[in-house]
Design a protein around this motif. Structure first.
Motif, short mmCIF file in Angstrom:
data_model
loop_
_atom_site.label_atom_id
_atom_site.label_comp_id
_atom_site.label_asym_id
_atom_site.label_seq_id
_atom_site.Cartn_x
_atom_site.Cartn_y
_atom_site.Cartn_z
N LEU A 278 -7.11 110.16 77.45
CA LEU A 278 -6.14 109.38 78.23
C LEU A 278 -5.70 108.14 77.47
CD1 LEU A 278 -7.95 109.70 81.69
CD2 LEU A 278 -5.98 111.02 80.87
N ILE A 279 -6.63 107.52 76.75
CA ILE A 279 -6.30 106.35 75.92
C ILE A 279 -5.35 106.78 74.81
CG2 ILE A 279 -7.25 104.48 74.51
CD1 ILE A 279 -10.02 105.16 75.67
N SER A 280 -5.71 107.88 74.16
CA SER A 280 -4.91 108.37 73.04
C SER A 280 -3.48 108.72 73.49
CB SER A 280 -5.62 109.59 72.44
OG SER A 280 -5.02 109.96 71.23
N LYS A 281 -3.38 109.30 74.68
CA LYS A 281 -2.05 109.66 75.21
C LYS A 281 -1.23 108.43 75.56
CE LYS A 281 -2.80 114.36 76.82
NZ LYS A 281 -3.13 115.25 77.95
N ILE A 282 -1.87 107.44 76.18
CA ILE A 282 -1.16 106.20 76.52
C ILE A 282 -0.61 105.56 75.24
CG2 ILE A 282 -1.57 103.79 77.19
CD1 ILE A 282 -3.37 104.81 79.44
N LEU A 283 -1.45 105.52 74.20
CA LEU A 283 -1.03 104.87 72.96
C LEU A 283 0.07 105.68 72.26
CD1 LEU A 283 -4.48 103.56 71.72
CD2 LEU A 283 -2.65 102.30 72.87
N ALA A 284 -0.03 107.00 72.32
CA ALA A 284 1.02 107.85 71.73
C ALA A 284 2.35 107.58 72.45
CB ALA A 284 0.64 109.32 71.85
#
Lengths: 364, 364
Positions: A278-284
């Motif tokens: 979820l963190i990785s997706k938000i940052l992407a």
């Protein structure tokens, strides 16, 4: 290889070199370089993309034209864009310039382009050659491509440990395991990243700055992931004059009354679980191509398990810490057999003074 | 440096090179090489020590003489012996040969010689020059010197771990962390050692052979240290046709009724505590200059704490094992502050396929 195709390779490599000049500054955009030859094969312009909002490589090359491009050739490492973004579509410029041929290393993985730019060029009667130096171009933009194809940021996990694999003494002390030179290298290589991620434990224990110490402006986004929101009201990350900070919390476990401890200059986002994906997706979604995970064992383990880590950087100091309960880089992956363990590949080893730095690829 | 002293250095380096030919075979003796020039400075003989019981370097050089040595010069990396051992004293031969000058790198640390050889040479009117290439000679015989000055064997600790510092999964499985190439390198470098030491846990868990797989004949002595004597009645180490085995047990904790499980071909010694220094002293007394500790975390930790370890060799495989309770190279040293931790020095890094091998000095 014929002399002619050697010459094409030479010009494409020049375009890739130009693209590399935008190394740490193009996100969320890719690194792109362009070279224009006139109809006689003489170099008449070149350009590269430096920063989002500034001209694309092709646009810069057209702006720099010394002679008429009509009948000429362009070399560009990524498919020219065909959509109106912060700047106008490059395909239109290529067509109106009267160029006869365009060499393109690879299609743009951005779904707004992805083959459509090439189609438009062909429809306008331009000869398009796709695939020259594709390997180099894939490597140059691997983080951008990863983000566009997976919708997650390309993740690099970094940790520093003693030669017996400890990241701290059992009382949590760890200043310092590695030498000055290694630590200062970490500051400067943070400039390659769009965001630096830690967990709540690292914030509480180390109170880090997470900046490049001025190597990059603006500094990478500093991201704290917390399950509890039990963060201190004083923290180096709350000083937004140095760099922006984003707190992401798991709303299924956090106590939202702690939100009041976080100053207004810090952005806050909530997610519904503790899955690092979820963190990785938000940052992407925020345009971060490449992010550095500088987190402790729990978040590092979860980040690997959720395929958020593509590369690993380990600093190994020639020291022995020992300790039954000393901290380790990772928690439990529940492996029962040796064939299940995570295998890294393509390791590159360098010496930083008396420390050893190992970079590896992580394909889970 | 004058041409003359360059020439002396050249001959001493030749003697050191000759000495190095006895690399893995001279224990308990040192590595020694000797060069003899005639009175005109021409090379007339050379020799080196190959194995205990065979001629010393000086004796071999005298045996090989092509011309009269009278008025000549000898270069030898260690003080000639003056005691009757398995072979006659070398000093007598040097004196009776009529040599005029003797260049010696360093005094023999063996207390039966230690300056006495040089004294006898000088008393016989021979010019003695001491100290040429001393650094190289100290390095060549560092294990022999260590044994003679400390009465303990020079210890090298070896372990193999994943890049997150684990030597096994939490269920104890570890076959294999490192690659074939690293493991076969370990077999061949065991030939540098006079003994290989493990603890009872390693015997029970891994049932190793601990041989060089034929690189050395006879094989290094295999040593098991056990606190309990609770060793299996079947074990690869009980097959004495491959290599000799010595069991050392702590009589303060062992159950001596288990001694019956150990076959007669295996030697047994008892010690009064679990201090690894006792193992090192027993092996030194048996003439072991250099010993390899291939033990698990408990014995490794105790061996470092009791100054039994002078060098460390770590094989690091590009794998992640994780696991809260996975095995680590060491137990607890009770360090409370980072400045207390063990610092290694002079690290040398090499790549063994995709594994990393780090050799370091350990000065506790």
């Amino acid at each position: 290889m014929s002399e002619k195709s050697l010459s094409h390779t030479k010009w494409m490599k020049r375009a890739i070199f130009l693209a590399s000049l935008g190394k740490n500054t193009t996100s969320p955009n890719p690194r792109v370089g362009a070279v224009i030859l006139d109809k006689n094969g003489s170099l008449i312009s070149e350009g590269f993309h430096f920063k989002a909002g500034m001209p694309h490589a092709e646009a810069m090359a057209f702006n720099n034209l010394k002679n008429d491009a009509k009948g000429g050739t362009m070399y560009v490492n990524l498919e020219p864009c065909c959509h109106q973004g912060k700047t106008p579509p490059c395909v239109d410029k290529v067509i109106s310039s009267g160029l006869k041929k365009v060499y393109i290393s690879m299609e743009d993985p951005d779904e707004r382009v992805s083959g459509k730019g090439i189609k438009l060029l062909k429809e306008a009667g331009i000869q398009v050659n796709l695939g020259l130096c594709k390997k180099e171009s894939l490597d140059l933009n691997k983080a951008f491509i990863h983000r566009n194809t997976t919708k997650k940021a390309f993740g690099v996990l970094k940790w520093a440990m003693s030669i017996d694999g400890r990241i701290a003494l059992k009382n949590g002390k760890s200043k310092w395991i590695t030498n000055d030179e290694s630590r200062s290298l970490v500051h400067s290589f943070r400039a390659e990243f769009d965001a630096i991620i830690i967990g709540g434990n690292t914030l509480r224990r180390d109170n880090p700055f997470l900046t490049t110490r001025g190597s990059k402006n603006p500094e990478p986004l500093r991201v704290v992931f917390t399950k509890s929101l039990d963060l201190p009201s004083k923290s180096n990350l709350w000083d937004c004059s140095k760099a922006k900070t984003l707190v992401i919390y798991d709303s299924s476990t956090a106590n939202e009354s702690y939100l009041s401890r976080i100053p207004k200059c810090v952005e806050v986002e909530k997610v519904l679980s503790d899955n690092p994906e979820l963190i990785s997706k938000i940052l992407a979604k925020r345009g971060c191509n490449k992010v550095l995970w500088e987190c402790g064992p729990n978040l590092a383990t979860a980040a690997i398990q959720s395929n958020c880590i593509q590369e690993i950087i380990t600093f190994i100091a020639p020291k022995i810490l020992g300790g039954e309960n000393s901290m380790h880089p990772f928690g439990d992956f529940e492996f029962e057999e040796m064939h299940e363990v995570i295998k890294l590949s393509n390791s590159q080893v360098s010496l930083i003074g008396n420390d050893i730095c190992v970079k590896s690829l992580c394909k889970n």
